[in-house]
Design a protein around this motif. Structure first.
Motif, PDB file in Angstrom:
ATOM      1  N   THR A  73     -34.998  24.774  55.848  1.00  0.00           N
ATOM      2  CA  THR A  73     -35.783  23.569  55.376  1.00  0.00           C
ATOM      3  C   THR A  73     -36.938  22.938  56.370  1.00  0.00           C
ATOM      4  OG1 THR A  73     -33.839  22.738  54.082  1.00  0.00           O
ATOM      5  CG2 THR A  73     -35.181  21.185  54.792  1.00  0.00           C
ATOM      6  N   SER A 124     -33.538  19.536  49.631  1.00  0.00           N
ATOM      7  CA  SER A 124     -33.116  19.654  50.825  1.00  0.00           C
ATOM      8  C   SER A 124     -34.207  19.125  51.918  1.00  0.00           C
ATOM      9  CB  SER A 124     -32.827  21.014  51.185  1.00  0.00           C
ATOM     10  OG  SER A 124     -32.507  21.142  52.422  1.00  0.00           O
ATOM     11  N   PHE A 146     -30.079  24.595  55.838  1.00  0.00           N
ATOM     12  CA  PHE A 146     -30.432  23.682  56.899  1.00  0.00           C
ATOM     13  C   PHE A 146     -31.611  24.299  57.852  1.00  0.00           C
ATOM     14  CE2 PHE A 146     -29.051  21.343  60.958  1.00  0.00           C
ATOM     15  CZ  PHE A 146     -29.746  20.036  60.703  1.00  0.00           C
ATOM     16  N   LEU A 161     -34.102  16.011  54.337  1.00  0.00           N
ATOM     17  CA  LEU A 161     -34.393  16.054  55.756  1.00  0.00           C
ATOM     18  C   LEU A 161     -35.391  14.911  56.095  1.00  0.00           C
ATOM     19  CD1 LEU A 161     -34.237  17.682  58.610  1.00  0.00           C
ATOM     20  CD2 LEU A 161     -35.867  19.019  58.020  1.00  0.00           C
ATOM     21  N   SER A 205     -39.979  20.187  57.074  1.00  0.00           N
ATOM     22  CA  SER A 205     -40.036  18.866  56.730  1.00  0.00           C
ATOM     23  C   SER A 205     -41.628  18.180  57.281  1.00  0.00           C
ATOM     24  CB  SER A 205     -39.193  17.927  57.801  1.00  0.00           C
ATOM     25  OG  SER A 205     -39.526  16.371  57.778  1.00  0.00           O
ATOM     26  N   TRP A 219     -28.779  14.594  57.555  1.00  0.00           N
ATOM     27  CA  TRP A 219     -29.316  15.660  56.693  1.00  0.00           C
ATOM     28  C   TRP A 219     -28.362  15.499  55.485  1.00  0.00           C
ATOM     29  CZ3 TRP A 219     -27.637  20.659  55.526  1.00  0.00           C
ATOM     30  CH2 TRP A 219     -28.398  21.363  54.442  1.00  0.00           C
ATOM     31  N   ALA A 246     -33.517  11.867  56.552  1.00  0.00           N
ATOM     32  CA  ALA A 246     -32.649  12.119  57.774  1.00  0.00           C
ATOM     33  C   ALA A 246     -33.709  11.786  59.056  1.00  0.00           C
ATOM     34  CB  ALA A 246     -32.169  13.465  57.778  1.00  0.00           C
TER      35      ALA A 246
END
Length: 828
Positions: A596, A686, A593, A690, A598, A630, A693
């Motif tokens: 990652t 991932s 997490f 994200l 974005s 996420w 999300a």
């Protein structure tokens, strides 16, 4: 020239009459509502004469509206409990009675036909009636006294029934002793669901290999499932599947979709069908005196069940010769299920043993009324069922039963559409349907126990559901006992109940049940504490697990860490533990997490939130909402390729174990998107998760991250049956509150996940919390999520909800300081 249009005197008179008429109608309606509210018997007091009582019964209601029932005999005490259950929870009992009997459609119409048909097929009420015939006379007398009280309570309501009856055009039905037995079976069904996991493995076997299925449904012990059989190959060689298109090209790890139209009946079936919800467990723990400030045991319990309005529980005290008990009762059951006497206290969590097996029955091609057994063809036992449907013709069908149990594939579309029904059928073997099941007697005897030995003796009568019972007494003892029946299985032999077994092969038949004395048990351990949270339980003298489908151990691990974090605990620290919201299922994912990145416009704000998140699912946490958004998108990315299976199961299953296992391999094939030509790794998956999300959060909670609070999305909903699904009515009958936690925290709040409107709302959480202080049992506390009353217009319908949502508690006392109102029931 300006002209003014004037209405004629006739028009004005008509408008005046209409206005007066409307005003008159409103006045009449207001008067009727007022008369109704005055006439309702939702908080009875004073003195009432009752047919069926032997002596007068005194009932005092304490400040929490807990009734303290004092009677001259146990039967009169249970009569009074039945009376209170009916007057306070009449509609709840009526809907539960109809659910257990497969009679919802009589008042709710065709929409509930599928759930009625399935329950009738399983034969819940049918089995309850046969079991009740074997109950001893004394137990029958007590069950009858309770039923008489229920019927007397419903009769006393008169015409001013709970509003649900008026909205459905129905009236309270007759409560019988077998309705109590049937509701106990429904509780066992709600706490079961292994047959549904077996069906899932059969479903996945159509397109995946056994090794791939273990990746979707990982064994509790990774790499070492309790069965070594290649069941996917077994089923394919058997030719069990229907509608298999071998010519259809499927990408690796893909699933063919064979979905039937998703009707309102299908949605209700999934919503109302008990059992099969992964992670719907409970917590309990006990500390001996050497681990407490007082030097006497402390005991905590919070069963995690579906949230309903009114709540599943109704607190009461029963006092009569040979019985003095207070705690949580289940309307419909004549006993305190969780609670204490003046010397012992007890708590339950679900053991979760594998007590349900599906058997594949091969049909006789020359006679579909026969099936193959180890000794040749045999005829199904059959019975006709008739379901009356509101405003529709009755539905008639035949229930078949093999030597294993009822044939469910003819009444459950998901199974029916999966298998070749010209050649095969699926039968359900379930311990709770056994004639020897007399679990209600076990509860009656538990309420009479004066010490732990007597209590453990009563536990021998518990048949289903099997429970992890953690106990303590005022002399300083703590103990644990797994109580119930489960088939004896041999590790790595056969299918171990994990997938449907060929019914004609004797090696898969149940041979025996595990003797009670061989079930896991523990007395006064040296470590000074006992805890269960649906994790794997093993008996010291029997290493074979009771199931291959234990719940993940995250809650248990967090409980044990907190228990060991300080040398001594008190009542306050026990309650603090019950409110703990650190998710140990989140912490393994935090490195990914945090790493990652974005490309979304909110990425910079998101990174600051991500960096500060430690896995604590507080209501005010922005990190908790972002993390869950996420991980939701990441789960969908990896497993939505499972098609219908994922659509049906995501929500009932959280897929967290499978997700953790696949992400442990950065290049897992499950991280590759089947919709793209390239091959993605888990880091890329991932990042995509994200991005989605953040897109979701911006769309639903705005672009300001200060509004991304977990409590804004994670709403605990106590659902009313059936009005939770009726627009406008659901706002009046459902009870909601922002709530912390996730599906793996001690203070559990399991997100729905599969929902598209709000995947993070929760309908499974702590259905109650109790803490018992054995140094002074009058210091014990309780809370649950609604209120004692089932009348929607009562302030006691939802008064406990804010306290519950904030992890507060109320006294649970046998000797309350004040009595708010008094009711006396006298024989007629």
């Amino acid at each position: 020239m300006v002209t003014t249009a004037r209405r004629s005197p006739l028009v004005l008179r008509i408008l005046k009459w209409i206005a007066l008429g409307l005003a008159g109608v409103m006045i009449v309606i207001a008067c009727l509502v007022l008369i109704y509210l005055i006439s309702t018997q939702n908080s009875p007091s004073g003195s009432q004469k009752m047919q069926g009582l032997n002596d007068a019964v005194s009932i005092g209601f304490d400040p929490s509206d807990i009734p303290h029932i004092k009677a001259a005999t146990a039967s009169d005490a249970l009569f009074a409990l039945g009376y209170l259950h009916a007057t306070e929870r009449s509609w709840q009992m009526e809907i539960n009675r109809r659910l257990a009997a497969g009679r919802l459609s009589e008042i709710l119409g065709e929409d509930t036909l599928k759930i009625d048909r399935f329950i009738r097929t399983v034969g819940v009420k049918h089995s309850a009636e046969r079991q009740y015939e074997r109950y001893p006379v004394e137990a029958k007398r007590l069950l009858q006294a309770y039923a008489d009280g229920v019927n007397a309570g419903n009769a006393k309501l008169g015409w001013a029934l709970p509003v649900e009856y008026f909205l459905t055009g129905s009236k309270p039905g007759h409560w019988s002793p077998t309705d109590s037995v049937a509701w106990m079976l429904m509780m066992a069904m709600d706490l079961g669901g292994n047959w549904q996991k077996e069906l899932q493995r059969l479903e996945l076997s159509r397109d995946l290999t056994t090794d791939q299925i273990w990746e979707v449904l990982p064994p509790y012990t990774q790499g070492n499932p309790v069965t070594k059989m290649d069941f996917a190959a077994l089923y394919k060689n058997m030719g069990i599947f229907a509608n298999t298109d071998a010519s259809k090209t499927i990408k690796p790890l893909g699933i063919q979709d064979v979905r039937q139209p998703d009707t309102k009946q299908d949605q209700l079936l999934r919503a109302l069908l008990p059992g099969g919800i992964e992670g719907i467990g409970s917590n309990n723990w006990a500390l001996s005196g050497k681990r407490t400030v007082s030097g006497k045991p402390l005991l905590a319990n919070d069963p995690h069940l579906g949230l309903s309005a009114p709540a599943l529980w109704y607190f009461a005290r029963l006092e009569a010769p040979g019985i003095n008990v207070i705690g949580a009762t289940l309307p419909g059951i004549p006993a305190v299920v969780l609670g204490r006497t003046d010397s012992i206290a007890w708590s339950f969590t679900n053991t979760g043993p594998d007590v349900q097996d599906l058997f594949i029955e091969e049909l006789n091609p020359a006679n579909p009324g026969q099936y193959r057994t180890p000794d040749g063809m045999a005829a199904f036992l059959v019975r006709e069922e008739v379901i009356e449907i509101k405003n529709k013709p009755a539905h008639r069908f035949i229930v078949k039963q093999s030597r294993h149990g009822p044939i469910i594939s003819e009444s459950y579309d998901r199974a029916k559409n999966l298998i070749n029904t010209d050649r095969f059928a699926l039968a359900l073997r379930w311990t709770a349907l056994d004639l020897d099941n007399q679990s209600v007697i076990g509860l009656l005897e538990m309420n009479r126990a004066t010490n732990l030995e007597a209590f453990k003796k009563a536990l021998r009568k518990n048949y289903a559901p099997m429970q992890n019972v953690v106990m303590a007494d005022t002399t300083g003892n703590i103990a644990f006992q797994a109580a119930g029946v489960a088939p004896k299985r041999t590790l790595h032999q056969g299918l171990y109940g994990l997938a449907p077994a060929p019914g004609w092969d004797k090696q898969y038949d149940w041979q025996d049940y595990i003797p009670f004395d061989q079930l896991p048990a523990l007395d006064n351990p040296e470590q000074g504490w006992i805890a269960t949270a649906n994790q794997q339980i093993l008996a010291a003298n029997n290493p074979n697990p009771l199931t291959g489908d234990w719940e993940l151990p995250f809650r248990y691990e967090r409980i044990t860490a907190l228990l060991q974090a300080k040398p001594q605990h008190d009542l306050a620290s026990m309650r603090t533990m019950q409110g703990d919201t650190l998710s140990l299922a989140a912490t393994p994912l935090l490195p990914l997490f945090n790493a990652t990145q974005s490309t979304h416009s909110s990425a910079s704000a998101a990174q600051a939130i991500i960096a500060g998140f430690d896995g604590d699912m507080r209501k005010d946490s922005s990190g908790a909402l972002l993390f869950n958004a996420w991980v939701d998108q990441l789960t969908r990315h990896l497993f939505s390729r499972l098609g219908d299976y994922f659509s049906f199961e995501y929500g009932k299953r959280h897929f967290r174990n499978a997700l953790l296992e696949q992400l442990s391999n950065p290049n897992s094939l499950w991280c590759d998107s089947p919709k793209t030509e390239g091959v993605e790794n888990c880091a890329q998956a991932s990042q995509q998760a994200l991005d989605k999300a953040l897109e979701y959060l911006n769309a639903h909670y705005g672009s300001d991250p200060s509004n991304w609070k977990w409590g804004n999305a994670h709403i605990a909903i106590s659902e009313h049956r059936p009005f939770s699904r009726v627009p406008f009515l659901n706002r009046a009958f459902n009870i909601t509150a922002p709530f912390p936690g996730d599906g793996f925290t001690i203070n559990v709040g399991r997100p729905e996940l599969g929902k598209h409107k709000n995947p993070f709302e929760t309908k499974q959480a702590a259905s109650l919390r109790t803490v018992f202080d054995l140094a002074d049992l009058e210091q014990s506390t309780f809370i649950y999520q609604t209120g004692q009353s089932g009348w929607v217009q009562s302030k006691l319908y939802r008064n406990l909800n804010p306290l519950w949502a904030d992890n507060q508690a109320l006294p649970l006392q046998m000797k309350p300081t004040t009595i708010q109102r008094q009711l006396e029931l006298r024989p007629k």
